[in-house]
Motif scaffolding. Structure first.
Motif, short mmCIF file in Angstrom:
data_model
loop_
_atom_site.label_atom_id
_atom_site.label_comp_id
_atom_site.label_asym_id
_atom_site.label_seq_id
_atom_site.Cartn_x
_atom_site.Cartn_y
_atom_site.Cartn_z
N ILE A 142 0.83 4.14 16.29
CA ILE A 142 1.25 4.52 14.94
C ILE A 142 1.64 6.00 14.94
N LEU A 143 2.78 6.30 14.32
CA LEU A 143 3.18 7.66 14.02
C LEU A 143 3.14 7.86 12.51
N GLY A 144 2.63 9.00 12.08
CA GLY A 144 2.69 9.36 10.67
C GLY A 144 3.80 10.35 10.43
N ILE A 145 4.60 10.13 9.39
CA ILE A 145 5.71 11.02 9.04
C ILE A 145 5.47 11.56 7.65
N SER A 146 5.50 12.87 7.48
CA SER A 146 5.35 13.50 6.18
C SER A 146 6.65 14.18 5.80
N VAL A 147 7.28 13.69 4.73
CA VAL A 147 8.55 14.22 4.25
C VAL A 147 8.26 15.11 3.06
N ALA A 148 8.61 16.38 3.19
CA ALA A 148 8.28 17.37 2.16
C ALA A 148 9.00 17.06 0.85
N THR A 149 8.31 17.34 -0.26
CA THR A 149 8.90 17.16 -1.58
C THR A 149 9.80 18.34 -1.91
N PRO A 150 11.09 18.11 -2.14
CA PRO A 150 11.98 19.25 -2.44
C PRO A 150 11.63 19.90 -3.77
N PRO A 151 11.98 21.17 -3.94
CA PRO A 151 11.76 21.81 -5.24
C PRO A 151 12.48 21.04 -6.35
N ARG A 152 11.82 20.95 -7.49
CA ARG A 152 12.36 20.29 -8.68
C ARG A 152 12.68 18.81 -8.44
N TRP A 153 12.00 18.20 -7.47
CA TRP A 153 12.20 16.76 -7.24
C TRP A 153 11.64 15.97 -8.41
N LYS A 154 12.40 14.96 -8.85
CA LYS A 154 11.94 14.07 -9.91
C LYS A 154 12.10 12.63 -9.46
N ASP A 155 11.06 11.84 -9.70
CA ASP A 155 11.16 10.42 -9.39
C ASP A 155 12.14 9.76 -10.35
N PRO A 156 12.82 8.70 -9.90
CA PRO A 156 13.76 8.01 -10.78
C PRO A 156 13.08 7.49 -12.05
N SER A 157 13.84 7.38 -13.12
CA SER A 157 13.32 6.91 -14.40
C SER A 157 12.80 5.48 -14.29
N ARG A 158 11.72 5.18 -15.03
CA ARG A 158 11.16 3.83 -15.03
C ARG A 158 11.37 3.16 -16.38
N GLU A 159 12.37 3.55 -17.14
CA GLU A 159 12.60 2.93 -18.44
C GLU A 159 13.03 1.47 -18.27
N HIS A 160 12.56 0.66 -19.19
CA HIS A 160 12.97 -0.75 -19.26
C HIS A 160 12.68 -1.49 -17.96
N SER A 161 11.53 -1.24 -17.37
CA SER A 161 11.19 -1.92 -16.12
C SER A 161 10.66 -3.32 -16.40
N ARG A 162 10.95 -4.22 -15.47
CA ARG A 162 10.39 -5.57 -15.52
C ARG A 162 8.93 -5.49 -15.07
N ARG A 163 8.06 -6.27 -15.67
CA ARG A 163 6.63 -6.20 -15.34
C ARG A 163 6.13 -7.56 -14.87
N LEU A 164 5.46 -7.54 -13.71
CA LEU A 164 4.88 -8.73 -13.12
C LEU A 164 3.41 -8.48 -12.83
N ARG A 165 2.63 -9.56 -12.78
CA ARG A 165 1.21 -9.47 -12.44
C ARG A 165 0.95 -10.37 -11.24
N LEU A 166 0.42 -9.75 -10.16
CA LEU A 166 0.17 -10.45 -8.91
C LEU A 166 -1.31 -10.37 -8.59
N PHE A 167 -1.95 -11.54 -8.45
CA PHE A 167 -3.40 -11.60 -8.23
C PHE A 167 -3.69 -11.83 -6.75
N VAL A 168 -4.70 -11.10 -6.24
CA VAL A 168 -5.18 -11.27 -4.87
C VAL A 168 -6.49 -12.02 -4.96
#
Length: 620
Positions: free
Chosen positions: A334-360
């Motif tokens: 196994i190799l671990g890769i750490s990708v640095a977070t750029p300045p002012r990085w924003k995750d994509p918007s999650r508006e109007h997301s579909r919602r599912l429920r998955l049971f284990v």
């Protein structure tokens, strides 16, 4: 459990073992304390002295003490290459020159009682017959032109052995890289070495390493969003390794059999898993487009489970089975890769997301597996019964570009984690407890009675899978895996034309018991419509071992068209009719299309010449 051996390397493999070397084995008292310690080789500094167009190199093969985990562990005594006057290294010292260079190498066999056979120290491309034998104490000077640009393997064999029965001793091996005259872009080189030995009838001591180290002691790769990472890989072991990248696709640039090398013609394959066979090499490139922690690893469970790196159960670094700490629930290749977070990085918007429920959850035990576990998708307003189980897990039909939030509700008595295999997603949702995410925001395992929301936005349509990433062997062979189909917007999944075959294991007993779609016997013939294009989606998520889909009419092998690999559509030049028989390795998905005529057919899945699952097909 070995995989098939490429025929072109049969001569090489016939002498791939290291024989009965008196001191090679678990460390023993003063004998091992007197030996030098192996230094892990990160393949950054080439060996030898380069003057003008000649590289002078002095090597020896000697006994050394190797600790691929913590330096306080007992380790193991192995045969290893060293530059004369320097510490032994695993992998062997890197030989890297430009084409046209003359390599003047002196090699001495410093082992006390074993003759060695040197391979790969010749002008490339070379052949299995280009070998040099050295008796104990003997030296030889070799002079050869480096040869054609490429990534190659050199190694020292110490006698013949049965690769299925005798201990593994692939420690005296390393990389030989020949660059073009103009040089190569910046890259990294990684070599896989394996040492293994039975402890008793119930145990096996292992050292499975990347650049001389086993996770969590392997190097952490640091990168930035938008970097181009170019990696060369050398499999110096007698086993195959389906190497899988989390969160991204990579481009397969070149591959070779260790003795020769070839750059692949465009368009080059876009993959998330590449199966590197025994003593093969390959080159890959990829661009991390999202920040966070990611993994690149062998997808054979036995090479990444905690026991994969246990040389001695009494060592202080013996891994525990389940924990949020990734250093505890994983080990090995196994190799671990750490990708640095750029300045002012924003995750994509999650508006109007579909919602599912998955049971284990867990149901009544069936089959040979230790338990019956399953992923069950809630349909309608009522959650599924707590003991209902579907093996494989529920089919997830998602839409390209549609944000989808999947709540994972854990009804088991132990922690759970789900990896969304082949999916391009945010790191926090990737499913490696204690690792996915970044800095102080690292994803936990899903504790019993608790839940976790995985946020997916699927950028491409295709065939994918989801599976456990916790207590892998027990949970995976008990049923914690399932298929994912991502469709284009507006498309509907039509089971009359779209057929999924997902392979897994029923328990871990020998011989392997392959299940297809959760069963070993088809429940009924598959009825298809003639003249219609049918898509077969093949998935392999067993702990190890490939299986062969084969389509015949009577005894005649047919043709179908390969259209996608690992969820990525093939380019027109690659999506061509081929024989309806191929091998799908662990961690891979393949899509094929077939337009049948009226008649009866047989789809066989399993070993190449001994299928475990035979599906009768009736076309009307």
């Amino acid at each position: 459990m070995t995989e098939e051996t490429p025929l072109r390397l049969a001569a090489l493999l016939s002498a791939a073992g290291l024989g009965a070397l008196a001191l090679v084995g678990a460390s023993r008292g003063a004998e091992s304390r007197a030996l030098p310690n192996v230094v892990a080789n990160d393949n950054r500094i080439p060996a030898g002295r380069l003057r003008h167009d000649t590289l002078s190199l002095e090597l020896e093969v000697r006994l050394a003490h190797w600790r691929p985990e913590a330096l306080t562990d007992s380790g193991v005594v192995v045969a290893a290459f060293a530059e004369v006057g320097k510490a032994p290294q695993i992998p062997a010292p890197l030989i890297r020159v430009r084409t046209g260079t003359i390599i003047l190498a002196t090699i001495r066999n410093a082992l006390p009682d074993s003759t060695i056979t040197l391979r790969g120290l010749a002008s490339h491309p070379t052949t299995p017959g280009d070998t040099t034998r050295l008796a104990p104490g003997q030296s030889r000077q070799l002079s050869f032109a480096a040869g054609a640009p490429g990534t190659y393997l050199y190694l020292a064999n110490l006698g013949a052995r049965d690769i299925d029965k005798d201990p593994e001793r692939e420690s005296a091996a390393g990389a030989l890289v020949v660059d073009p005259l103009e040089g190569s872009p910046a890259d990294r080189i990684f070599v896989i070495n394996i040492w293994g030995d039975p402890i008793d009838s119930a145990g096996y001591a292992n050292a499975v390493t990347i650049n001389g180290r086993s996770w969590p002691w392997t190097e952490r790769i640091a990168a930035n969003v938008g970097d181009t990472l170019r990696w060369r890989w050398v499999n110096a072991s007698v086993r195959n390794h389906p190497m899988h990248l989390h969160g991204f696709y990579f481009t397969l640039e070149a591959r070779g059999n260790g003795l020769s090398d070839s750059v692949l013609a465009a368009p080059r394959p876009l993959l998330v898993t590449h199966d590197v066979r025994a003593f093969e090499t390959f080159a890959m490139s990829w661009i991390p487009e999202r920040p966070g922690n990611w993994l690149y690893h062998c997808h054979i469970a036995f090479h990444v489970l905690p026991g994969a790196a246990t040389l001695n159960p009494a060592d202080t670094t013996a891994h525990q089975r389940m924990s949020d700490d990734p250093t505890q629930h994983m080990a090995g290749l196994i190799l671990g890769i750490s990708v640095a977070t750029p300045p002012r990085w924003k995750d994509p918007s999650r508006e109007h997301s579909r919602r599912l429920r998955l049971f284990v959850q867990e149901g009544a035990k069936r089959g040979r597996a230790p338990r019956s576990l399953g992923f069950v998708l809630q349909s309608g307003a009522t959650p599924p019964a707590p003991d209902s189980v579907a093996i494989p897990g529920s089919l997830l039909v998602l839409t390209r570009g549609e944000p989808t939030d999947i709540s994972i509700i854990n009804r088991l008595r132990e922690p759970a984690a789900i990896h969304w295999h082949g999916i391009e997603l945010e790191s926090y949702s990737d499913g490696v407890a204690g690792w996915s995410g970044a800095l102080s925001r690292v994803a936990p395992s899903v504790q019993p009675g608790d839940s976790f929301v995985a946020r997916l936005t699927l950028p491409r349509a295709g065939t994918f899978m989801y599976h456990t990433h916790m207590n892998d062997l027990e949970q995976l062979t008990s049923g914690l895996y399932g298929p994912i189909v991502v469709l284009e917007p507006g498309a509907r999944f039509d089971p009359a034309r779209d057929h999924i075959f997902i392979g897994g294991w029923d328990g871990t007993q020998e011989p392997q018991h392959l299940l297809i779609n959760g069963d070993s016997i088809p429940r009924a013939p598959l009825e298809l419509t003639a003249g219609v294009v049918h898509r077969f989606r093949f998935i392999n998520i067993g702990p190890a071992g490939g299986y062969w889909p084969t389509l015949r009419q009577d005894t005649t092998l047919l043709q179908w068209r390969h259209v996608a690999k690992d969820g990525a559509e093939l380019r027109a030049a690659q999506a061509v009719p081929r024989r309806a028989r191929f091998r799908i390795q662990v961690g891979e998905t393949w899509d094929v299309e077939w337009t049948p005529t009226r008649g009866e057919y047989t789809l066989a899945l399993g070993e190449r010449d001994k299928p475990a699952f035979i599906q009768r097909i009736v076309v009307r």
